[in-house]
Motif scaffolding. Structure first.
Motif, PDB file in Angstrom:
ATOM      1  N   ILE A 246     -63.302 -98.781  -6.584  1.00 12.64           N
ATOM      2  CA  ILE A 246     -62.205 -98.357  -5.705  1.00 12.64           C
ATOM      3  C   ILE A 246     -61.650 -97.014  -6.178  1.00 12.64           C
ATOM      4  O   ILE A 246     -61.433 -96.104  -5.379  1.00 12.64           O
ATOM      5  CB  ILE A 246     -61.094 -99.425  -5.662  1.00 12.64           C
ATOM      6  CG1 ILE A 246     -61.604-100.684  -4.955  1.00 12.64           C
ATOM      7  CG2 ILE A 246     -59.849 -98.891  -4.971  1.00 12.64           C
ATOM      8  CD1 ILE A 246     -60.679-101.885  -5.082  1.00 12.64           C
ATOM      9  N   LEU A 247     -61.423 -96.898  -7.481  1.00 13.33           N
ATOM     10  CA  LEU A 247     -60.842 -95.670  -8.035  1.00 13.33           C
ATOM     11  C   LEU A 247     -61.777 -94.473  -7.959  1.00 13.33           C
ATOM     12  O   LEU A 247     -61.330 -93.332  -8.051  1.00 13.33           O
ATOM     13  CB  LEU A 247     -60.396 -95.909  -9.482  1.00 13.33           C
ATOM     14  CG  LEU A 247     -59.207 -96.854  -9.645  1.00 13.33           C
ATOM     15  CD1 LEU A 247     -58.961 -97.174 -11.103  1.00 13.33           C
ATOM     16  CD2 LEU A 247     -57.955 -96.268  -8.995  1.00 13.33           C
ATOM     17  N   SER A 248     -63.068 -94.719  -7.778  1.00 17.76           N
ATOM     18  CA  SER A 248     -64.011 -93.604  -7.666  1.00 17.76           C
ATOM     19  C   SER A 248     -64.356 -93.290  -6.212  1.00 17.76           C
ATOM     20  O   SER A 248     -65.106 -92.361  -5.947  1.00 17.76           O
ATOM     21  CB  SER A 248     -65.289 -93.912  -8.453  1.00 17.76           C
ATOM     22  OG  SER A 248     -65.974 -95.001  -7.866  1.00 17.76           O
ATOM     23  N   SER A 249     -63.799 -94.035  -5.276  1.00 16.82           N
ATOM     24  CA  SER A 249     -64.082 -93.831  -3.853  1.00 16.82           C
ATOM     25  C   SER A 249     -63.086 -92.880  -3.212  1.00 16.82           C
ATOM     26  O   SER A 249     -61.913 -92.869  -3.570  1.00 16.82           O
ATOM     27  CB  SER A 249     -64.005 -95.158  -3.098  1.00 16.82           C
ATOM     28  OG  SER A 249     -64.984 -96.038  -3.554  1.00 16.82           O
ATOM     29  N   GLU A 250     -63.576 -92.116  -2.252  1.00 16.20           N
ATOM     30  CA  GLU A 250     -62.682 -91.235  -1.491  1.00 16.20           C
ATOM     31  C   GLU A 250     -61.870 -92.057  -0.490  1.00 16.20           C
ATOM     32  O   GLU A 250     -60.704 -91.778  -0.253  1.00 16.20           O
ATOM     33  CB  GLU A 250     -63.486 -90.173  -0.753  1.00 16.20           C
ATOM     34  CG  GLU A 250     -62.613 -89.211   0.018  1.00 16.20           C
ATOM     35  CD  GLU A 250     -63.411 -88.133   0.737  1.00 16.20           C
ATOM     36  OE1 GLU A 250     -62.761 -87.321   1.422  1.00 16.20           O
ATOM     37  OE2 GLU A 250     -64.640 -88.098   0.642  1.00 16.20           O
ATOM     38  N   TYR A 251     -62.497 -93.080   0.088  1.00 21.58           N
ATOM     39  CA  TYR A 251     -61.851 -93.914   1.089  1.00 21.58           C
ATOM     40  C   TYR A 251     -61.714 -95.351   0.606  1.00 21.58           C
ATOM     41  O   TYR A 251     -62.576 -95.845  -0.129  1.00 21.58           O
ATOM     42  CB  TYR A 251     -62.664 -93.936   2.392  1.00 21.58           C
ATOM     43  CG  TYR A 251     -62.657 -92.623   3.111  1.00 21.58           C
ATOM     44  CD1 TYR A 251     -61.613 -92.288   3.972  1.00 21.58           C
ATOM     45  CD2 TYR A 251     -63.686 -91.710   2.941  1.00 21.58           C
ATOM     46  CE1 TYR A 251     -61.602 -91.080   4.653  1.00 21.58           C
ATOM     47  CE2 TYR A 251     -63.682 -90.494   3.607  1.00 21.58           C
ATOM     48  CZ  TYR A 251     -62.640 -90.196   4.459  1.00 21.58           C
ATOM     49  OH  TYR A 251     -62.626 -88.995   5.118  1.00 21.58           O
ATOM     50  N   VAL A 252     -60.638 -96.012   1.036  1.00 22.15           N
ATOM     51  CA  VAL A 252     -60.420 -97.422   0.700  1.00 22.15           C
ATOM     52  C   VAL A 252     -59.997 -98.183   1.955  1.00 22.15           C
ATOM     53  O   VAL A 252     -59.523 -97.598   2.926  1.00 22.15           O
ATOM     54  CB  VAL A 252     -59.328 -97.586  -0.390  1.00 22.15           C
ATOM     55  CG1 VAL A 252     -59.781 -96.981  -1.709  1.00 22.15           C
ATOM     56  CG2 VAL A 252     -58.005 -96.988   0.040  1.00 22.15           C
TER      57      VAL A 252
ATOM     58  N   GLU B  29     -46.751 -97.713  12.664  1.00 17.38           N
ATOM     59  CA  GLU B  29     -45.626 -96.821  12.945  1.00 17.38           C
ATOM     60  C   GLU B  29     -46.010 -95.344  12.811  1.00 17.38           C
ATOM     61  O   GLU B  29     -45.182 -94.462  13.020  1.00 17.38           O
ATOM     62  CB  GLU B  29     -44.452 -97.129  12.003  1.00 17.38           C
ATOM     63  CG  GLU B  29     -43.766 -98.444  12.292  1.00 17.38           C
ATOM     64  CD  GLU B  29     -43.052 -98.445  13.645  1.00 17.38           C
ATOM     65  OE1 GLU B  29     -42.340 -97.473  13.944  1.00 17.38           O
ATOM     66  OE2 GLU B  29     -43.224 -99.427  14.396  1.00 17.38           O
ATOM     67  N   GLY B  30     -47.265 -95.081  12.444  1.00 13.03           N
ATOM     68  CA  GLY B  30     -47.732 -93.703  12.323  1.00 13.03           C
ATOM     69  C   GLY B  30     -47.321 -93.023  11.033  1.00 13.03           C
ATOM     70  O   GLY B  30     -47.410 -91.802  10.922  1.00 13.03           O
ATOM     71  N   MET B  31     -46.888 -93.800  10.064  1.00 17.44           N
ATOM     72  CA  MET B  31     -46.425 -93.238   8.796  1.00 17.44           C
ATOM     73  C   MET B  31     -47.544 -93.120   7.771  1.00 17.44           C
ATOM     74  O   MET B  31     -47.420 -92.389   6.791  1.00 17.44           O
ATOM     75  CB  MET B  31     -45.304 -94.124   8.228  1.00 17.44           C
ATOM     76  CG  MET B  31     -44.104 -94.209   9.152  1.00 17.44           C
ATOM     77  SD  MET B  31     -43.011 -95.593   8.797  1.00 17.44           S
ATOM     78  CE  MET B  31     -42.478 -95.272   7.147  1.00 17.44           C
ATOM     79  N   LEU B  32     -48.613 -93.857   7.986  1.00 18.46           N
ATOM     80  CA  LEU B  32     -49.725 -93.894   7.034  1.00 18.46           C
ATOM     81  C   LEU B  32     -51.018 -93.596   7.795  1.00 18.46           C
ATOM     82  O   LEU B  32     -51.540 -94.454   8.506  1.00 18.46           O
ATOM     83  CB  LEU B  32     -49.788 -95.277   6.374  1.00 18.46           C
ATOM     84  CG  LEU B  32     -50.693 -95.458   5.185  1.00 18.46           C
ATOM     85  CD1 LEU B  32     -50.323 -94.510   4.046  1.00 18.46           C
ATOM     86  CD2 LEU B  32     -50.618 -96.895   4.685  1.00 18.46           C
ATOM     87  N   PRO B  33     -51.523 -92.355   7.695  1.00 20.88           N
ATOM     88  CA  PRO B  33     -52.710 -91.974   8.467  1.00 20.88           C
ATOM     89  C   PRO B  33     -53.982 -92.654   7.965  1.00 20.88           C
ATOM     90  O   PRO B  33     -54.108 -92.987   6.780  1.00 20.88           O
ATOM     91  CB  PRO B  33     -52.793 -90.463   8.268  1.00 20.88           C
ATOM     92  CG  PRO B  33     -52.003 -90.168   7.047  1.00 20.88           C
ATOM     93  CD  PRO B  33     -50.996 -91.268   6.884  1.00 20.88           C
ATOM     94  N   PHE B  34     -54.902 -92.870   8.896  1.00 24.31           N
ATOM     95  CA  PHE B  34     -56.189 -93.471   8.566  1.00 24.31           C
ATOM     96  C   PHE B  34     -57.261 -92.850   9.438  1.00 24.31           C
ATOM     97  O   PHE B  34     -56.968 -92.133  10.399  1.00 24.31           O
ATOM     98  CB  PHE B  34     -56.154 -94.992   8.775  1.00 24.31           C
ATOM     99  CG  PHE B  34     -55.998 -95.398  10.212  1.00 24.31           C
ATOM    100  CD1 PHE B  34     -57.102 -95.667  10.992  1.00 24.31           C
ATOM    101  CD2 PHE B  34     -54.746 -95.510  10.795  1.00 24.31           C
ATOM    102  CE1 PHE B  34     -56.966 -96.029  12.329  1.00 24.31           C
ATOM    103  CE2 PHE B  34     -54.591 -95.879  12.112  1.00 24.31           C
ATOM    104  CZ  PHE B  34     -55.713 -96.137  12.886  1.00 24.31           C
ATOM    105  N   GLU B  35     -58.493 -93.142   9.096  1.00 20.37           N
ATOM    106  CA  GLU B  35     -59.634 -92.727   9.916  1.00 20.37           C
ATOM    107  C   GLU B  35     -60.359 -93.990  10.356  1.00 20.37           C
ATOM    108  O   GLU B  35     -60.366 -94.985   9.638  1.00 20.37           O
ATOM    109  CB  GLU B  35     -60.564 -91.820   9.118  1.00 20.37           C
ATOM    110  CG  GLU B  35     -59.910 -90.501   8.761  1.00 20.37           C
ATOM    111  CD  GLU B  35     -60.796 -89.592   7.940  1.00 20.37           C
ATOM    112  OE1 GLU B  35     -62.024 -89.788   7.938  1.00 20.37           O
ATOM    113  OE2 GLU B  35     -60.248 -88.688   7.301  1.00 20.37           O
TER     114      GLU B  35
END
Length: 85
Positions: free
Chosen positions: A10-16, A38-44
């Motif tokens: 997890i710590l070596s990954s760019e995405y979680v 609520e749009g406060m935490l962006p994701f892909e």
């Protein structure tokens, strides 16, 4: 049911995933989901399986910022305005 990744991976990954972000930040899954909705935490969005992926470093810092603002007594609408700046 899928196996959890190790903290080292997890710590070596760019995405979680949101579950991994919960492990990293100590926030509840439902809290992170609320922040996302609520749009406060962006994701892909990963198109192949519709999984939300969060940039690890950015999301951990954003979560800490939101928690700090909440502890200072800021409301969700106030926090949203602050995050837009």
């Amino acid at each position: 049911m899928s196996r959890q990744r190790t903290m080292e991976k997890i710590l070596s990954s760019e995405y979680v995933s949101i579950g991994e972000l919960a492990r990293l930040t100590g926030c509840r899954y439902s809290t992170l989901k609320f922040y996302t909705e609520e749009g406060m935490l962006p994701f892909e969005q990963a198109e192949e399986n519709l999984t939300r992926r969060y940039r690890r470093e950015e999301s951990v810092m954003r979560t800490a910022q939101i928690r700090s603002l909440r502890e200072a007594g800021r409301s969700i609408p106030e926090i949203k305005e602050i995050l837009k700046e």
